[in-house]
Enzyme design. Structure first.
Site, PDB file in Angstrom:
ATOM      1  CG  ASP A  67      -6.104   0.944  -0.771  1.00 25.36           C
ATOM      2  OD1 ASP A  67      -5.225   1.820  -0.659  1.00 25.36           O
ATOM      3  OD2 ASP A  67      -6.125  -0.080  -0.053  1.00 25.36           O
TER       4      ASP A  67
ATOM      5  CG  ASP B 246      -2.881  -0.475  -2.381  1.00 22.39           C
ATOM      6  OD1 ASP B 246      -2.953   0.697  -1.982  1.00 22.39           O
ATOM      7  OD2 ASP B 246      -3.478  -1.407  -1.822  1.00 22.39           O
TER       8      ASP B 246
ATOM      9  CG  ASP C 181      -2.618   4.143  -1.421  1.00 24.11           C
ATOM     10  OD1 ASP C 181      -3.365   4.011  -2.403  1.00 24.11           O
ATOM     11  OD2 ASP C 181      -2.655   3.387  -0.442  1.00 24.11           O
TER      12      ASP C 181
ATOM     13  CB  SER D 153      -0.955  -0.035   1.200  1.00 26.60           C
ATOM     14  OG  SER D 153      -1.897   1.003   1.136  1.00 26.60           O
TER      15      SER D 153
END
EC number: 5.4.2.10
Length: 444
Positions: free
Chosen positions: A247, A245, A243, A104
């Protein structure tokens, strides 16, 4: 029963340190594969595996693939794709599970494995426990006739781009907007620019050149300063920061002002409430700013608080039958649009809401100003900090009734109590945070 390996969002850590090692990830893929096979003995399960742009993704992808196929599970590999993209394709392709290799918003030295169940939903606690139990069993390899197959699929990015665009009102476009989009050198680098461009926006892209090592490096939702500078430099209407990833979402207006998840959730809820289409209320967390709750109440919108973590927000939304929620960090859920938090889709909901309301982001958020929050971390020696702080906590809650609140949270990784006090006046938040922290320190 507590989990040994899974945290609030999969298994995560520093690459090369247990559990983010090739041998453990091999076993993790095998254990997850065995559980999938046990749950569906009639046919061979298929798993979708995607990743972000970290250099370690190649290594962990190979380990996961080997583990799944050894257990008799077929694997479809997408290459770099945002976490919510894997959730969507798991549902769209009617697959048994989806897996994302990502840490993430963390730096490139970290990585992790997170799972989605059938339908693109978060993995249930019970399934995580089954996988952990299977990890304790010896790893065995199926016979050659019973091994799974693995192949790379094409068109995954294009399908997800079209899905993101479909969540924006068909009668609207972004042709009047100049946007700066920060992809954090992460998994959205080849997705987000196409979504916004194809909806008509004039675009400036930053953080769109991943090299395996620069994910989240002074870019992205956890570092909005770079976006602020770019928005002002290019005289853009808004900045959109994702960010690593994809999400999370943070936004910046034309003046360079940053808007966090709380404020963006409020804008979405405000527009839906205005048109009478907000189903139920809004779910935040125990850390959501109280000023937002009070502002929603003025709109006649109910508000619920879940534990910190988007999985707990999701659980409460499902329990209440509501659709909108999230965290200040930028995890935003619109369950009528997607099963999980999605930074690109959330930004489209904000932009659509502003167009519908006919006002700017600054005007939409002018109904409330975040209450000042004071946070103090207090180390303890295993003492009964709850008993130690009880009297001071009661006094603080009485003094702050209607104008503030107190949250005491033990750390899950170290002997620390996090004392958070927020109030309409900073002197009040600081005063009561210090008093509660001092009572714990005296006992500790």
């Amino acid at each position: 029963m507590s989990r040994k390996y899974f945290g609030t969002d999969g298994v995560r850590g520093e690459v090369g340190q247990f559990p983010i090692t090739p041998d453990f990830v091999l076993k993790l893929g095998h254990a997850a594969g065995r559980v999938l096979v046990d749950h569906d003995k009639d046919h061979r399960p298929t798993v979708l595996v995607g990743k972000d742009t970290r250099i370690s993704g190649y290594m962990l992808e190979a380990a996961l693939q080997a583990g799944f196929t050894a257990a008799g599970v077929n694997v479809l590999l997408t290459g770099p794709l945002p976490t919510p993209g894997i959730a969507y394709l798991t549902r769209a392709l009617r697959l048994e599970a989806g897996v994302v290799i990502s840490a993430s918003h963390n730096p490139y030295q970290d990585n992790g494995i997170k799972f989605f169940a059938e339908g693109g939903k978060k993995l249930d606690d019970s399934l995580e426990l089954e996988i952990e139990a299977m990890l304790e069993q010896p790893m065995t390899t199926n016979s050659s006739a019973e091994l799974g197959r693995a192949r790379r699929i094409s068109g995954a990015a294009e399908r997800y781009i079209e899905f993101c665009k479909s969540t924006f009102p068909g009668e609207r476009d972004l042709k009047q907007l100049k946007l700066v989009v920060d992809c954090a050198n992460g998994a959205t680098y080849h997705i987000a620019p196409k979504v916004f461009h194809e909806l008509g926006a004039e675009l400036v892209v930053i953080g769109g050149e991943p090299n395996g090592y620069n994910i989240n490096d002074k870019v992205g939702a956890t570092y909005p300063k770079t976006l602020q500078v770019a928005v002002l430099e290019h005289h853009a209407d808004y900045g959109i920061s994702l960010d690593g990833d994809g999400d999370r979402l943070i936004m910046v207006d034309k003046h360079g002002k940053v808007y966090d998840g709380d404020q963006l959730i409020y804008v979405i809820a405000k527009a839906r409430a205005a048109r009478g289409e907000l189903k139920g209320g809004v779910v935040g967390t125990v850390m959501t700013n109280m000023a937002m709750e009070l502002a929603l109440n003025k709109l006649g919108v109910a508000f619920g608080r879940a534990k910190v973590g988007d999985r707990y927000v999701l659980e409460m939304l499902h329990a209440k039958g509501w659709q909108v929620g999230g965290e200040a960090s930028g995890h935003i859920l619109c369950l009528d649009k997607h099963t999980t938090g999605d930074g690109i889709i959330s930004s489209l909901q904000v932009l659509a809401s502003l167009a519908e309301l006919g006002i700017s982001l600054e005007q939409a958020c002018s109904d409330w100003t975040p209450f000042p929050q004071t946070m103090i971390n207090v180390r303890h020696n295993g003492c009964d900090w709850k008993a130690a702080s009880a009297e001071a906590l009661a006094a603080a809650e009485a003094a702050l009734a209607g104008v503030g609140r107190v949250v005491l949270r033990p750390s899950g990784t170290e002997p620390v109590v996090r004392v958070m006090v927020e109030a309409s006046d900073r002197t009040l938040s600081e005063k009561w945070a210090r008093e509660i922290a001092a009572t714990i320190e005296r006992v500790a």
